[in-house]
Design an enzyme around this catalytic site. Structure first.
Site, PDB file in Angstrom:
ATOM      1  N   HIS A 150     -25.360  -6.107  42.484  1.00 53.77           N
ATOM      2  CA  HIS A 150     -24.515  -7.270  42.802  1.00 53.77           C
ATOM      3  C   HIS A 150     -23.595  -7.034  44.002  1.00 53.77           C
ATOM      4  O   HIS A 150     -22.765  -7.886  44.316  1.00 53.77           O
ATOM      5  CB  HIS A 150     -23.703  -7.671  41.572  1.00 53.77           C
ATOM      6  CG  HIS A 150     -24.589  -8.110  40.451  1.00 53.77           C
ATOM      7  ND1 HIS A 150     -25.105  -9.391  40.375  1.00 53.77           N
ATOM      8  CD2 HIS A 150     -25.104  -7.423  39.403  1.00 53.77           C
ATOM      9  CE1 HIS A 150     -25.877  -9.474  39.308  1.00 53.77           C
ATOM     10  NE2 HIS A 150     -25.894  -8.302  38.693  1.00 53.77           N
ATOM     11  N   SER A 164     -21.976  -6.756  36.679  1.00 52.20           N
ATOM     12  CA  SER A 164     -22.731  -8.012  36.657  1.00 52.20           C
ATOM     13  C   SER A 164     -22.050  -9.138  35.896  1.00 52.20           C
ATOM     14  O   SER A 164     -22.241 -10.302  36.225  1.00 52.20           O
ATOM     15  CB  SER A 164     -24.120  -7.759  36.075  1.00 52.20           C
ATOM     16  OG  SER A 164     -24.025  -7.271  34.755  1.00 52.20           O
ATOM     17  N   ASN A 178     -58.801  -3.646  39.850  1.00 54.52           N
ATOM     18  CA  ASN A 178     -59.197  -4.263  38.584  1.00 54.52           C
ATOM     19  C   ASN A 178     -59.524  -5.748  38.768  1.00 54.52           C
ATOM     20  O   ASN A 178     -59.369  -6.543  37.849  1.00 54.52           O
ATOM     21  CB  ASN A 178     -58.079  -4.091  37.560  1.00 54.52           C
ATOM     22  CG  ASN A 178     -57.725  -2.627  37.380  1.00 54.52           C
ATOM     23  OD1 ASN A 178     -58.596  -1.805  37.115  1.00 54.52           O
ATOM     24  ND2 ASN A 178     -56.472  -2.282  37.555  1.00 54.52           N
ATOM     25  N   ASP A 198     -25.618   1.608  40.661  1.00 56.84           N
ATOM     26  CA  ASP A 198     -26.451   0.410  40.771  1.00 56.84           C
ATOM     27  C   ASP A 198     -25.686  -0.626  41.597  1.00 56.84           C
ATOM     28  O   ASP A 198     -24.621  -1.104  41.198  1.00 56.84           O
ATOM     29  CB  ASP A 198     -26.734  -0.109  39.346  1.00 56.84           C
ATOM     30  CG  ASP A 198     -27.681  -1.304  39.340  1.00 56.84           C
ATOM     31  OD1 ASP A 198     -27.776  -1.993  40.377  1.00 56.84           O
ATOM     32  OD2 ASP A 198     -28.307  -1.563  38.294  1.00 56.84           O
ATOM     33  N   HIS A 212     -25.051  -2.356  32.773  1.00 51.90           N
ATOM     34  CA  HIS A 212     -26.128  -3.309  32.513  1.00 51.90           C
ATOM     35  C   HIS A 212     -27.152  -2.738  31.519  1.00 51.90           C
ATOM     36  O   HIS A 212     -27.382  -1.525  31.474  1.00 51.90           O
ATOM     37  CB  HIS A 212     -26.824  -3.627  33.838  1.00 51.90           C
ATOM     38  CG  HIS A 212     -27.832  -4.726  33.754  1.00 51.90           C
ATOM     39  ND1 HIS A 212     -29.180  -4.473  33.672  1.00 51.90           N
ATOM     40  CD2 HIS A 212     -27.690  -6.067  33.727  1.00 51.90           C
ATOM     41  CE1 HIS A 212     -29.834  -5.619  33.625  1.00 51.90           C
ATOM     42  NE2 HIS A 212     -28.958  -6.615  33.646  1.00 51.90           N
ATOM     43  N   GLU A 251     -22.135   0.841  37.919  1.00 59.58           N
ATOM     44  CA  GLU A 251     -22.493  -0.215  38.875  1.00 59.58           C
ATOM     45  C   GLU A 251     -21.357  -0.304  39.885  1.00 59.58           C
ATOM     46  O   GLU A 251     -20.205  -0.062  39.521  1.00 59.58           O
ATOM     47  CB  GLU A 251     -22.621  -1.564  38.147  1.00 59.58           C
ATOM     48  CG  GLU A 251     -23.739  -1.570  37.143  1.00 59.58           C
ATOM     49  CD  GLU A 251     -23.732  -2.826  36.263  1.00 59.58           C
ATOM     50  OE1 GLU A 251     -23.371  -3.908  36.733  1.00 59.58           O
ATOM     51  OE2 GLU A 251     -24.078  -2.688  35.083  1.00 59.58           O
ATOM     52  N   LYS A 290     -31.486 -10.469  43.559  1.00 56.60           N
ATOM     53  CA  LYS A 290     -30.168 -11.143  43.660  1.00 56.60           C
ATOM     54  C   LYS A 290     -30.013 -11.736  45.070  1.00 56.60           C
ATOM     55  O   LYS A 290     -30.602 -12.753  45.354  1.00 56.60           O
ATOM     56  CB  LYS A 290     -29.022 -10.181  43.332  1.00 56.60           C
ATOM     57  CG  LYS A 290     -29.276  -9.285  42.134  1.00 56.60           C
ATOM     58  CD  LYS A 290     -29.252 -10.027  40.819  1.00 56.60           C
ATOM     59  CE  LYS A 290     -29.545  -9.071  39.672  1.00 56.60           C
ATOM     60  NZ  LYS A 290     -29.997  -9.741  38.467  1.00 56.60           N
TER      61      LYS A 290
HETATM   62  C1  LIG Z   1     -26.690  -4.381  37.457  1.00 53.21           C
HETATM   63  C2  LIG Z   1     -28.102  -4.833  37.312  1.00 53.21           C
HETATM   64  N1  LIG Z   1     -29.077  -3.918  37.436  1.00 53.21           N
HETATM   65  C3  LIG Z   1     -30.370  -4.269  37.301  1.00 53.21           C
HETATM   66  C4  LIG Z   1     -30.733  -5.567  37.039  1.00 53.21           C
HETATM   67  C5  LIG Z   1     -32.191  -5.880  36.874  1.00 53.21           C
HETATM   68  O1  LIG Z   1     -32.748  -6.338  38.057  1.00 53.21           O
HETATM   69  P1  LIG Z   1     -34.104  -7.197  38.049  1.00 53.21           P
HETATM   70  O2  LIG Z   1     -33.726  -8.598  37.707  1.00 53.21           O
HETATM   71  O3  LIG Z   1     -34.663  -7.042  39.426  1.00 53.21           O
HETATM   72  O4  LIG Z   1     -34.995  -6.619  37.012  1.00 53.21           O
HETATM   73  C6  LIG Z   1     -29.744  -6.555  36.918  1.00 53.21           C
HETATM   74  C7  LIG Z   1     -30.025  -7.977  36.657  1.00 53.21           C
HETATM   75  O5  LIG Z   1     -30.977  -8.506  36.341  1.00 53.21           O
HETATM   76  C8  LIG Z   1     -28.392  -6.172  37.047  1.00 53.21           C
HETATM   77  O6  LIG Z   1     -27.422  -7.068  36.909  1.00 53.21           O
END
Ligand SMILES: Cc1ncc(COP(=O)(O)O)c(C=O)c1O
Length: 351
Positions: A180, A152, A36, A177, A105, A148, A211
């Site tokens: 962190h 976070s 594009n 996830d 999160h 997680e 991160k």
């Molecule tokens: C646990 C967790 N997952 C996902 C994300 C999102 O990641 P990104 O900032 O790359 O969008 C964050 C923070 O931003 C987070 O703390």
């Protein structure tokens, strides 16, 4: 339901309809007529990965990620937020059940909402609470448990071994996830799952380049079937522009740094030193300074800003009401002098 069976059935159906999509290899190909870039500018990918944006660095970076995470495959999304949104909503549907830790999160919660599945929440880091919900949910064919490894806003660890034991017992799919935990835990910074040796017991491992990597992008690691399925079914992956080449290069270079033991050792030294001086048990690089009252938290954040430190005041709705806090993050590059200066102000203010 067995995850591999679900994925195989879905992919077979897609193939039978001649709709199976594979990521294109773009080497030595003129992709100009599919981009594009109307004005001839060339910085970004200017196309989605399935059309013209699948730069060959993607394959290299995904290969490195899967080796590091000890999974068969990996897939990169434009951000961690989109990864969670795209993965959860692709796998789960109306009539399925998603069970989340209470403090998950926003991106995990939003993914669950987008899936339109039933949602239940278990008490934070409490596997007994999760098990109680599982016992009440035997009628669901598909259950996804979402958590997680390091939270976070609290910096505490999930009881991963208990969760993987429950997964074996109840047969749910487990998504963790590690946003962190990456860089902070594991012999090569691969996260808490790697440190505990339970990678094989987690179906879906999520991470972000935003991160410890100090880059941009998100990723999911898992089986080859899972990744093929997401390429075909995950709308947040399919319908968006690929990352620019320069970002992929940076992420690849930073993967080496994240694996460096030297930096991690320095980080843990700082965590131990800072935690001890503050009188708290620090479980990760995130140290929440719980104040409670929103106004008091804002006042302390302002005081710290006046002394040259930006420490965010975290309030509702990011954390529950009445649990406002300052969220401190430690790193390998902070010096003792910097930490002493900050501690002096905090300890005086908390007296
Ligand atoms: C646990 C967790 N997952 C996902 C994300 C999102 O990641 P990104 O900032 O790359 O969008 C964050 C923070 O931003 C987070 O703390």
């Amino acid at each position: 339901m067995d995850l591999a069976k679900f994925l195989t059935d879905a992919l077979t159906e897609i193939e039978q309809k001649n709709l199976f999509r594979r990521l294109p290899e773009l080497q030595n190909i003129d992709a100009g007529f599919s981009r594009n870039t109307y004005l001839g500018n060339h910085f970004g990918a200017s196309g989605s990965r399935l059309i013209s944006g699948n730069h060959r660095l993607y394959a290299r970076l995904e290969k490195e990620l899967s080796l590091w995470k000890k999974t068969a495959a990996a897939l990169i999304y434009p951000t961690g937020y989109m990864t969670n949104l795209g993965v959860i909503s692709a796998l789960m549907n109306k009539g399925d059940l998603i069970i989340l830790d209470k403090l998950c999160h926003a991106s995990l919660i939003d993914g669950a909402r987008l899936a339109q599945a039933d949602i239940r929440v278990f008490k934070h880091n409490n596997s007994a609470s999760l098990e109680k919900i599982l016992r009440q949910s035997r009628n669901y064919k598909k259950i996804l448990v979402v958590t997680e490894s390091i939270f976070s806003m609290d910096g505490d660890r999930t009881p991963l071994l208990e969760l993987t034991t429950l997964r074996r017992q109840y047969g749910f799919w487990l998504l963790v996830d590690e946003a962190h935990a990456v860089g902070v835990f594991g012999e090569r910074g691969e996260g808490l799952a790697g440190q505990l040796g339970v990678n094989q017991d987690i179906d879906i491992q999520i991470g972000t380049f935003s991160k410890a990597f100090d880059g941009l992008g998100g990723y999911v690691c898992g089986s080859r079937l899972l990744i093929d399925y997401l390429v075909n079914r995950s709308r947040a992956f399919i319908y968006t522009t690929a990352l620019p080449q320069i970002i992929l290069q940076k992420n690849l270079a930073n993967l080496k740094k994240v694996q460096s033991k030297k930096r991690r050792e320095k980080l843990w030294k700082n965590i131990a030193c800072f935690g001890a001086r503050l009188g708290v048990k620090a479980n990760s690089a995130i140290i929440p300074l719980l104040i409670g009252d929103e106004q008091k938290t804002l006042a302390l954040a302002e005081k710290l800003r006046d002394s040259g430190f930006i420490i965010p005041a975290i309030r509702y709705p990011t954390v529950p009401r009445g649990q406002a806090r300052l969220r401190l993050t430690l790193s390998a590059e902070q010096t003792k002098r910097q930490m002493d200066k900050l501690l002096k102000i905090i300890l005086k203010a908390l007296k």
